[in-house]
Design an enzyme around this catalytic site. Structure first.
Site, PDB file in Angstrom:
ATOM      1  N   ASN A   1     -55.747  33.333 -35.366  1.00  0.00           N
ATOM      2  CA  ASN A   1     -56.131  32.933 -34.012  1.00  0.00           C
ATOM      3  C   ASN A   1     -55.701  31.484 -33.876  1.00  0.00           C
ATOM      4  O   ASN A   1     -56.353  30.586 -34.403  1.00  0.00           O
ATOM      5  CB  ASN A   1     -57.655  33.085 -33.837  1.00  0.00           C
ATOM      6  CG  ASN A   1     -58.139  32.505 -32.522  1.00  0.00           C
ATOM      7  OD1 ASN A   1     -57.359  32.292 -31.607  1.00  0.00           O
ATOM      8  ND2 ASN A   1     -59.443  32.244 -32.434  1.00  0.00           N
ATOM      9  N   TRP A   2     -54.581  31.297 -33.191  1.00  0.00           N
ATOM     10  CA  TRP A   2     -53.997  29.950 -33.137  1.00  0.00           C
ATOM     11  C   TRP A   2     -54.756  29.011 -32.212  1.00  0.00           C
ATOM     12  O   TRP A   2     -54.519  27.806 -32.223  1.00  0.00           O
ATOM     13  CB  TRP A   2     -52.529  30.044 -32.691  1.00  0.00           C
ATOM     14  CG  TRP A   2     -51.603  30.534 -33.770  1.00  0.00           C
ATOM     15  CD1 TRP A   2     -51.961  31.021 -35.009  1.00  0.00           C
ATOM     16  CD2 TRP A   2     -50.176  30.585 -33.719  1.00  0.00           C
ATOM     17  NE1 TRP A   2     -50.825  31.365 -35.721  1.00  0.00           N
ATOM     18  CE2 TRP A   2     -49.723  31.109 -34.955  1.00  0.00           C
ATOM     19  CE3 TRP A   2     -49.234  30.244 -32.743  1.00  0.00           C
ATOM     20  CZ2 TRP A   2     -48.370  31.285 -35.237  1.00  0.00           C
ATOM     21  CZ3 TRP A   2     -47.883  30.432 -33.027  1.00  0.00           C
ATOM     22  CH2 TRP A   2     -47.459  30.941 -34.262  1.00  0.00           C
ATOM     23  N   LYS A   3     -55.605  29.558 -31.352  1.00  0.00           N
ATOM     24  CA  LYS A   3     -56.343  28.739 -30.383  1.00  0.00           C
ATOM     25  C   LYS A   3     -55.349  27.935 -29.526  1.00  0.00           C
ATOM     26  O   LYS A   3     -54.294  28.443 -29.221  1.00  0.00           O
ATOM     27  CB  LYS A   3     -57.361  27.857 -31.102  1.00  0.00           C
ATOM     28  CG  LYS A   3     -58.219  28.684 -32.076  1.00  0.00           C
ATOM     29  CD  LYS A   3     -59.417  27.980 -32.601  1.00  0.00           C
ATOM     30  CE  LYS A   3     -60.182  28.927 -33.530  1.00  0.00           C
ATOM     31  NZ  LYS A   3     -61.447  28.383 -33.979  1.00  0.00           N
TER      32      LYS A   3
ATOM     33  N   HIS B   1     -64.443  35.431 -27.954  1.00  0.00           N
ATOM     34  CA  HIS B   1     -64.548  34.411 -29.008  1.00  0.00           C
ATOM     35  C   HIS B   1     -65.678  33.435 -28.660  1.00  0.00           C
ATOM     36  O   HIS B   1     -65.895  33.121 -27.484  1.00  0.00           O
ATOM     37  CB  HIS B   1     -63.221  33.660 -29.136  1.00  0.00           C
ATOM     38  CG  HIS B   1     -63.169  32.796 -30.345  1.00  0.00           C
ATOM     39  ND1 HIS B   1     -63.738  31.543 -30.361  1.00  0.00           N
ATOM     40  CD2 HIS B   1     -62.679  33.007 -31.577  1.00  0.00           C
ATOM     41  CE1 HIS B   1     -63.572  31.031 -31.570  1.00  0.00           C
ATOM     42  NE2 HIS B   1     -62.932  31.899 -32.326  1.00  0.00           N
TER      43      HIS B   1
ATOM     44  N   GLU C   1     -65.871  30.353 -28.775  1.00  0.00           N
ATOM     45  CA  GLU C   1     -65.444  29.180 -27.990  1.00  0.00           C
ATOM     46  C   GLU C   1     -65.373  29.530 -26.507  1.00  0.00           C
ATOM     47  O   GLU C   1     -65.649  28.690 -25.647  1.00  0.00           O
ATOM     48  CB  GLU C   1     -64.089  28.663 -28.513  1.00  0.00           C
ATOM     49  CG  GLU C   1     -64.265  27.933 -29.840  1.00  0.00           C
ATOM     50  CD  GLU C   1     -63.056  27.981 -30.744  1.00  0.00           C
ATOM     51  OE1 GLU C   1     -61.953  28.328 -30.297  1.00  0.00           O
ATOM     52  OE2 GLU C   1     -63.225  27.676 -31.949  1.00  0.00           O
TER      53      GLU C   1
ATOM     54  N   GLU D   1     -68.163  36.445 -36.580  1.00  0.00           N
ATOM     55  CA  GLU D   1     -67.864  35.028 -36.757  1.00  0.00           C
ATOM     56  C   GLU D   1     -69.115  34.196 -36.514  1.00  0.00           C
ATOM     57  O   GLU D   1     -69.439  33.875 -35.359  1.00  0.00           O
ATOM     58  CB  GLU D   1     -66.773  34.596 -35.764  1.00  0.00           C
ATOM     59  CG  GLU D   1     -65.461  35.306 -35.954  1.00  0.00           C
ATOM     60  CD  GLU D   1     -64.297  34.456 -35.452  1.00  0.00           C
ATOM     61  OE1 GLU D   1     -63.358  34.259 -36.229  1.00  0.00           O
ATOM     62  OE2 GLU D   1     -64.345  33.970 -34.315  1.00  0.00           O
TER      63      GLU D   1
ATOM     64  N   GLY E   1     -64.464  26.520 -37.692  1.00  0.00           N
ATOM     65  CA  GLY E   1     -63.823  25.210 -37.619  1.00  0.00           C
ATOM     66  C   GLY E   1     -64.631  24.093 -38.252  1.00  0.00           C
ATOM     67  O   GLY E   1     -64.317  22.920 -38.085  1.00  0.00           O
TER      68      GLY E   1
ATOM     69  N   SER F   1     -63.866  29.603 -40.995  1.00  0.00           N
ATOM     70  CA  SER F   1     -63.430  28.795 -42.141  1.00  0.00           C
ATOM     71  C   SER F   1     -62.959  29.625 -43.332  1.00  0.00           C
ATOM     72  O   SER F   1     -63.108  29.213 -44.481  1.00  0.00           O
ATOM     73  CB  SER F   1     -64.525  27.813 -42.569  1.00  0.00           C
ATOM     74  OG  SER F   1     -64.822  26.915 -41.500  1.00  0.00           O
TER      75      SER F   1
ATOM     76  N   GLY G   1     -58.624  31.001 -38.119  1.00  0.00           N
ATOM     77  CA  GLY G   1     -58.244  29.929 -37.207  1.00  0.00           C
ATOM     78  C   GLY G   1     -57.344  28.923 -37.908  1.00  0.00           C
ATOM     79  O   GLY G   1     -56.144  29.139 -38.062  1.00  0.00           O
ATOM     80  N   GLY G   2     -57.927  27.832 -38.354  1.00  0.00           N
ATOM     81  CA  GLY G   2     -57.175  26.718 -38.952  1.00  0.00           C
ATOM     82  C   GLY G   2     -56.130  27.135 -39.979  1.00  0.00           C
ATOM     83  O   GLY G   2     -54.977  26.674 -39.923  1.00  0.00           O
TER      84      GLY G   2
END
Ligand code: PGA
Length: 255
Positions: A13-15, A98, A100, A170, A176, A216, A237-238
């Site tokens: 998930n590149w956001k 998500h 966010e 999640e 993150g 994470s 993500g990251g």
């Protein structure tokens, strides 16, 4: 419980990261590193990167996803993107709900459900995110909350449509932050999600649904997480922004 009954999926998930040219470069770097994967490999990218991503991934085992979808088929919704647009652009997956989006963009359990329906009705696979905040966990609401969010997201989804749904557990406190859930916490959370699906659709169906862990997950902790019986891959993500790290996670899920 039989893990062989469901596919493991590692989805990035590149956001709000990477431009189209950076997308091409990163996917070209990733392709050879994940070519031998024995799990599904998906990259969910920003809307404007979709064309570059689909082009770069052509002929490889990487499938492309989007990070959101609108719930209406078309109409006066300035700035929104429909499921049909995504399908025609070569997208196969879409992240829905998500945390966010729930936190910063007013997403509710109801709109998450509508987006999920729109996605599967158009032939996309929806990666539906659920997860508790730290406060909810500390108050002892994790199980109740996860079951509620799961059932709400799946309202009016048929058993047949469930084949095109992946749930990502999640925990909000792990996204993150560098704080990962322990493998036991991840397995337990995913277990609550699976139990909710079993309550709504039966045990047999619940055993076939892919439930990812996200928050994470990285090249160091992935082995332990994906080895858990209820953890069918991850939403990353990251670590999905680094080809080498992402490929280590893909390898862990391929064992
Ligand atoms: P993270 O993000 O891996 O950077 O914690 C996961 C996610 O938000 O899907």
């Amino acid at each position: 419980m039989n893990k062989a009954k469901r596919a493991a999926i590692i989805a990035g998930n590149w956001k709000m990261n990477k431009t189209p040219s950076e997308t091409t470069a990163l996917i070209n770097e990733m392709k050879p590193l994940v070519a031998d994967a024995d799990c599904k490999v998906v990259l969910c990218v920003p809307f404007v990167d979709i064309a570059a991503a689909v082009d770069a991934a052509k002929g490889s085992n990487i499938e492309i996803g989007a990070e959101n979808v609108h719930f209406k088929e078309s109409g006066a919704y300035t700035g929104e993107i429909s499921a049909k647009m995504l399908v025609e652009s070569g997208v196969k997956y879409v992240v829905v709900g998500h945390s966010e989006r729930r936190q910063y963009f007013g997403e509710t359990d109801q709109t998450v459900n509508l987006r999920t329906l729109a996605a599967v009705n158009a032939g996309l696979t929806a990666i539906v995110c659920v997860g508790e905040t730290l406060e909810q966990r500390e108050l002892g609401y994790t199980e109740t909350l996860l079951k509620y969010q799961t059932k709400m997201a799946l309202t009016n989804i048929t058993k047949e449509q469930l084949k095109n749904i992946v749930i990502a557990y999640e925990p909000v406190w792990a996204i993150g932050t560098g704080v990962t859930a322990t493998a036991e916490q991840a397995d337990e959370g995913n277990g609550y999600v699976r139990a909710a699906i079993a309550e709504a659709y039966g045990e047999d169906v619940a055993e076939t649904v892919t439930i990812q862990y996200g928050g994470s997950m990285n090249a160091k902790n992935c082995d332990e997480l994906v080895a858990k019986v209820n953890v069918d891959g991850g939403l990353i993500g990251g670590a999905s922004l680094k080809a080498e790290d992402f490929s280590v996670i893909v390898k862990a899920a391929s064992k």
